[in-house]
Design an enzyme around this catalytic site. Structure first.
Site, short mmCIF file in Angstrom:
data_model
loop_
_atom_site.label_atom_id
_atom_site.label_comp_id
_atom_site.label_asym_id
_atom_site.label_seq_id
_atom_site.Cartn_x
_atom_site.Cartn_y
_atom_site.Cartn_z
CB THR A 87 -17.58 -73.54 146.83
OG1 THR A 87 -18.34 -74.57 147.47
CG2 THR A 87 -17.48 -73.85 145.35
CD GLU A 138 -18.63 -72.55 142.10
OE1 GLU A 138 -17.97 -71.51 142.23
OE2 GLU A 138 -19.48 -72.92 142.92
CE LYS A 190 -34.54 -62.84 147.81
NZ LYS A 190 -33.46 -63.41 148.60
CD1 TRP A 236 -36.45 -59.39 145.11
CD2 TRP A 236 -35.21 -59.74 143.29
NE1 TRP A 236 -36.68 -60.67 144.72
CE2 TRP A 236 -35.93 -60.92 143.59
CE3 TRP A 236 -34.36 -59.74 142.19
CZ2 TRP A 236 -35.82 -62.08 142.82
CZ3 TRP A 236 -34.25 -60.88 141.42
CH2 TRP A 236 -34.97 -62.05 141.74
P1 ADP Z 1 -16.88 -67.50 148.26
O1 ADP Z 1 -18.20 -68.20 148.31
O2 ADP Z 1 -15.89 -67.96 149.23
O3 ADP Z 1 -17.02 -66.01 148.22
P2 ADP Z 1 -15.94 -67.38 145.55
O4 ADP Z 1 -14.70 -66.61 145.72
O5 ADP Z 1 -16.00 -68.43 144.54
O6 ADP Z 1 -16.28 -68.02 146.91
O7 ADP Z 1 -17.12 -66.35 145.36
C1 ADP Z 1 -17.70 -66.08 144.14
C2 ADP Z 1 -18.73 -65.01 144.32
O8 ADP Z 1 -18.12 -63.80 144.78
C3 ADP Z 1 -19.45 -64.62 143.07
O9 ADP Z 1 -20.51 -65.52 142.80
C4 ADP Z 1 -19.96 -63.23 143.42
O10 ADP Z 1 -21.14 -63.28 144.19
C5 ADP Z 1 -18.86 -62.69 144.30
N1 ADP Z 1 -17.98 -61.82 143.52
C6 ADP Z 1 -16.79 -62.13 142.99
N2 ADP Z 1 -16.24 -61.06 142.37
C7 ADP Z 1 -17.12 -60.03 142.50
C8 ADP Z 1 -17.15 -58.68 142.06
N3 ADP Z 1 -16.17 -58.12 141.39
N4 ADP Z 1 -18.26 -57.96 142.37
C9 ADP Z 1 -19.28 -58.49 143.07
N5 ADP Z 1 -19.30 -59.76 143.49
C10 ADP Z 1 -18.24 -60.53 143.23
#
Ligand code: ADP
Length: 541
Positions: A183, A328, A437, A442
């Protein structure tokens, strides 16, 4: 009573074998410089077997980690299958990470061999003294450049030449590790996520469902999402399983490169983060390309702004498929397709629904839980943290002490704040850390960004929290104006646009105009960087 069906192990080897037998003539194309390199599945899969033999000769054994530092291309695809099918673990490294994080990740994963694209050699050369676990480097090309300082180092094509044509693939167990990704480590060190053969197999079936990406043999698929970003969202595995023609952009990721590739290769489906598609949209406003072959543009990794979906669909007749996922989760969790009876709704309502992140893909279960630990109702209003479980969802991080904060009663805590409506459509309100916040309320930075980006003169917008003496935090909007309107937009005009759409307390206290929103290592808006820049920003009284 037990079922009496075969307990076949869900491993990648039969999927590779299927492609070898059924689809020898299907194509894999990589953009290389001004031209294209073309291969058949037959050629590539023959090379996969040789590569596995070469890796074995190099001393790679079952469970060993093999890292890649490479673009999206056919050699990277060969590694995607050779490494897991021989029982080792593929570990694509993020090309854009800072050196200290790369060194940490390689050491933490214990990578034994590292494959590097020739164009990226200098990065690995400067890091090499820190990469103590790496016993061999392989340059992904014909020759090892004479001046390289890497040792021991081999050329990919030399290794293949020295390998036999057949490889006796071992019988693997489905729960053996196939690949791993880290991650991006917004808090503390990055965390390792280890995918099993079984999870990738099932996720590949998931991607093939009409109600998710509907990937099929009939597609020409172009993964623009990097192969180091959650394994290009798992798409290369599904594509080979199905015999889908693949188009790899290599390092050529500018909107013009992508538009040209789609047009020339008649790409039907492609996938990437919204910032990329905003760039394409901007190009399409100025130049004409025939992109009519596209049946779908998959947008994920960050929210697809409603205005972007609308512009692609109304102006350019390109269908957007909006998906949510996480490293994940292999990564696909939800996809925004309408239910049959929702197709009767007025167009604007349909668009509103499609801008949500959508329903969970079969195999993924969801719930959302409020701060007191109670599950929230599916009414589209109550907020809660999204939690998920399923066969391609992580059960624990690799060698990490931080599991406790991420798992609860068999559910994985996503850290995303969501609403879920009565139809089961998830809407990401924000990442917990991106919420503003303000005085106990929120404020969703994503809602504000979507509204600002819907303004015709705005190219990009990111909204961040800035500390405030009375309200604790207040929103600040960082806005990039379209080049044609550079001097033609005022703060007042944008604020008025927002006042028409939001209650007073939600409207940002100020707007700053910036040249570009900084990007994270996977190309998303980097709000952490913006928060650092504007930490001491004085909001107007
Ligand atoms: P990074 O931390 O590098 O962004 P990830 O690609 O695993 O790693 O990121 C996952 C996160 O990206 C999700 O928990 C969410 O917050 C955000 N995310 C992924 N797809 C979407 C989407 N379609 N709309 C909004 N947020 C998204």
């Amino acid at each position: 009573m037990h079922g009496q069906m075969m307990d076949s192990q869900l491993t990648l080897t039969p999927l590779l074998e299927r492609a070898r037998r059924l689809f020898p003539k299907k194509e894999i194309v990589t953009k290389a410089g001004p031209g294209l390199k073309r291969f058949t599945y037959e050629q590539v899969i023959a090379r996969v077997a040789k590569l596995a033999g070469a890796l074995e000769k190099l001393g790679v054994r079952r469970g060993d980690r093999v890292a890649t530092f490479a673009w999206n291309d056919e050699r990277h695809l060969e590694l995607y299958f050779a490494v897991p099918c021989m029982g080792a673990v593929l570990h694509p490294l993020n090309l854009r990470l800072p050196p200290d994080q790369l060194a940490y990740i390689v050491a933490h994963a214990g990578d034994r061999v590292l494959f590097v694209d020739p164009t990226l050699l200098p990065v690995i050369e400067s890091l090499a003294p820190l990469l103590k676990s790496v016993e061999a480097f392989v340059v992904m090309g014909e020759k090892v450049p004479g001046e390289t300082t890497l040792k021991p180092v081999y050329a990919y094509e030399d290794l293949l030449q020295g390998a036999g044509p057949e490889f006796p693939w071992p019988r693997l167990e489905e729960n053996e590790a196939a690949a791993m990704c880290y991650t991006s480590g917004t808090t503390g060190h990055p965390k390792g996520v280890v995918y099993s053969h079984r999870s990738i197999y099932l996720h590949s079936l998931g991607l093939s469902m009409m109600d998710s990406f509907g990937l099929s043999e009939k597609d020409v698929f172009m993964p623009v999402v990097p192969m180091f970003h959650v394994l290009a969202w798992g798409t290369p595995f599904a594509a080979v399983m199905l015999g889908t023609n693949l188009v790899f952009p290599g390092p050529h990721l500018q909107p013009r490169d992508l538009a040209e590739l789609i047009q020339a290769e008649k790409v039907t489906l492609t996938a990437g983060v919204p910032t990329l598609w905003l760039g394409l949209l901007n190009l399409l406003e100025k130049e004409h390309y025939d992109l009519s072959s596209l049946r779908g543009l998959i947008v994920g990794g960050a929210a697809a702004p409603r205005s972007m979906i609308e512009a692609f669909e109304r102006k350019h007749r390109i269908n957007v498929i909006h998906a949510w996922g996480m490293t994940e989760m292999s990564p696909v969790g939800t996809v925004s397709h309408l239910k049959s009876y929702q197709l009767e709704l007025p167009e604007s309502e349909q668009l509103g629904l499609r801008a949500k992140q959508g329903m969970p893909v079969p195999g993924v279960e969801i719930r959302a839980v409020d701060e007191s630990g109670r599950e929230i109702p599916w009414d589209g209003k109550a907020f809660g943290e999204l939690q998920v479980r399923g066969p391609w969802v992580i059960s624990s991080y690799y060698n990490d002490e931080r599991d406790a904060e991420s798992f609860l009663d068999g559910w994985f805590r996503t850290g995303d704040v969501v609403t879920i409506d009565v139809e089961g459509f998830v809407q990401i309100v924000d990442r917990t850390k991106d919420l503003v916040k303000s005085g106990g309320e929120w404020i969703s930075s994503q809602d504000l960004e979507n509204a600002i980006m819907a303004h015709p003169k705005v190219l990009e917008a990111a909204v961040i929290a800035v500390p405030h003496p009375k309200w604790q935090e207040r929103p600040l909007a960082c806005v990039v104006v379209k080049p044609d309107f550079k001097d033609g937009v005022t703060k007042a005009e944008l604020l008025e646009h927002l006042h028409q759409r939001f209650d007073r307390m939600y409207v940002p206290d100020d707007i700053v105009f910036i040249d570009a929103v900084p990007r994270t290592s996977v190309g998303k808006f980097d709000k952490k960087a913006l928060r650092a820049t504007y930490r001491d920003y004085q909001l107007p009284e």
